[in-house]
Design a protein around this motif. Structure first.
Motif, PDB file in Angstrom:
ATOM      1  N   THR A  72       0.839  -1.196   0.000  1.00 60.34           N
ATOM      2  CA  THR A  72       0.000   0.000   0.000  1.00 60.34           C
ATOM      3  C   THR A  72       0.880   1.253   0.000  1.00 60.34           C
ATOM      4  O   THR A  72       2.075   1.184   0.280  1.00 60.34           O
ATOM      5  N   PHE A  73       0.223   2.406  -0.313  1.00 58.76           N
ATOM      6  CA  PHE A  73       0.969   3.661  -0.346  1.00 58.76           C
ATOM      7  C   PHE A  73       1.482   4.027   1.043  1.00 58.76           C
ATOM      8  O   PHE A  73       2.575   4.594   1.177  1.00 58.76           O
ATOM      9  N   TRP A  74       0.686   3.693   2.080  1.00 58.66           N
ATOM     10  CA  TRP A  74       1.122   4.015   3.443  1.00 58.66           C
ATOM     11  C   TRP A  74       2.326   3.165   3.853  1.00 58.66           C
ATOM     12  O   TRP A  74       3.215   3.637   4.559  1.00 58.66           O
ATOM     13  N   ALA A 100      10.104   7.118   5.440  1.00 56.24           N
ATOM     14  CA  ALA A 100       9.897   8.054   6.545  1.00 56.24           C
ATOM     15  C   ALA A 100      11.176   8.805   6.911  1.00 56.24           C
ATOM     16  O   ALA A 100      11.166  10.032   7.107  1.00 56.24           O
ATOM     17  N   VAL A 101      12.284   8.105   6.990  1.00 49.23           N
ATOM     18  CA  VAL A 101      13.539   8.758   7.378  1.00 49.23           C
ATOM     19  C   VAL A 101      13.938   9.793   6.334  1.00 49.23           C
ATOM     20  O   VAL A 101      14.321  10.930   6.663  1.00 49.23           O
ATOM     21  N   GLY A 155       5.261   9.706  -5.892  1.00 46.08           N
ATOM     22  CA  GLY A 155       4.310   9.039  -6.784  1.00 46.08           C
ATOM     23  C   GLY A 155       4.998   8.143  -7.802  1.00 46.08           C
ATOM     24  O   GLY A 155       4.605   6.991  -8.005  1.00 46.08           O
ATOM     25  N   VAL A 156       6.034   8.692  -8.445  1.00 47.47           N
ATOM     26  CA  VAL A 156       6.752   7.895  -9.453  1.00 47.47           C
ATOM     27  C   VAL A 156       7.459   6.701  -8.798  1.00 47.47           C
ATOM     28  O   VAL A 156       7.427   5.579  -9.329  1.00 47.47           O
TER      29      VAL A 156
END
Length: 320
Positions: free
Chosen positions: A2-4, A11-12, A54-55
């Motif tokens: 998933t995107f999440w 995150a880092v 996104g890419v």
């Protein structure tokens, strides 16, 4: 993915990008830049970051889908490392190298397991044909009045075949089943000869035993080895004379039978090898193979010498 999940992986990187953007904005504000300019640059920065996310997410999903398609079409999943595309990133190249090593190891292990399985199936098939002979003989003996002496002889042959396949089945774990104990070589040899007396007498084979020594060995395994040597002599050298000598930790087994041709001598301990003599009397070609494997696993020296038509000598070094 998933995107999440993708965002959590990044995150880092996003945290450092955010800290860098705030620091740059603070420096620009401290330097007197217009708020509109700072806002415009912040917007452009956010646009490029979102575009990059996104890419990257799209490419990652595409790679995962390709990988899943490859896995679905693989006959064996451990072959994945052999068909992966060469990656570009430094870290991914390291993962790729490790994956190739794991895949190669898995392939080697699988091939070895398949070979052992096939070897075992082949032996069991040959063993079934082999054991049918004494069982058929028992039926014929019973149908013709039941000669007890002949019946015991055929039952002993069936028992020998059963013991052989049991030792073959436990070959891989023989070290765990080993029970080292103090043994007198003369007693051990006497036990082996006594157990095969029916077969030796039926083949008109005489046995002379001499010498003795004390050894710390796995009694059952060494006794099985000696019994296998006696069985071979009785089977291939009818009417021969066997001399077994024990001295200084060495058991020498010698018969004056048909011997082994020079071109066969180096192969007699190979799995499934049946030489000229076995071709005439039948056999699985597993007896001396099992003996060799047991000797190797128990640390027993094995030497085979022979001259066709004269003798066969087998030396067991028990390393007292």
């Amino acid at each position: 993915m998933t995107f999440w999940e993708f965002l959590s992986e990044k995150a880092v990187t996003l945290c450092f990008l955010g800290i860098g953007a705030l620091a740059a904005g603070s420096v620009m504000a401290f330097a007197g830049a217009e708020p509109e300019m700072i806002g415009l640059l912040a917007g452009m920065f956010l646009f490029f970051v979102l575009g990059w996310l996104g890419v990257s997410f799209y490419l990652a999903c595409a790679r995962i889908q390709k990988l899943e398609r490859i896995i679905d079409h693989l006959p064996e999943k451990y072959l994945l490392g052999e068909v992966l595309d060469q990656p570009y990133g430094v870290l991914e190249k390291q993962y790729y190298r490790i994956m190739k090593q794991i895949s190669a190891s898995a392939i080697s292990t699988a091939q070895q397991a398949d070979k052992e399985k096939q070897d075992y199936c082949d032996y069991v098939e040959g063993w079934i044909h082999e054991i049918k002979t004494p069982l058929t003989a028992c039926s014929l003996i019973l149908d013709n009045g039941g000669d007890a002496r002949k019946l015991r002889r055929e039952l002993k042959r069936a028992d020998n075949l059963t013991e052989s396949i049991l030792y073959y089945a436990r070959m891989r774990t023989i070290e765990k089943d080993t029970q080292i104990q103090k043994v007198q070589a003369a007693d051990l040899i006497g036990e082996a000869v006594k157990s095969q007396m029916e077969i030796l007498v039926a083949s008109s084979v005489s046995v002379d035993v001499s010498g003795d020594f004390t050894a710390y060995i796995d009694k059952k395994s060494v006794c099985f080895i000696l019994k296998q040597l006696l069985i071979n002599s009785a089977k291939y050298c009818r009417g021969c004379r066997i001399c077994i000598q024990a001295a200084d930790g060495i058991i020498t087994f010698e018969d004056n039978g048909i011997g082994i041709p020079d071109y066969e001598l180096r192969r007699v301990t190979e799995r499934g090898f049946t030489g000229k003599a076995a071709g005439q009397t039948g056999g699985t070609g597993m007896g001396l193979y099992i003996v060799k494997e047991l000797c190797d696993r128990l640390g027993i020296g094995l030497t085979i010498q022979s001259k066709e038509g004269v003798f066969t000598r087998i030396v067991l070094e028990l390393y007292r």
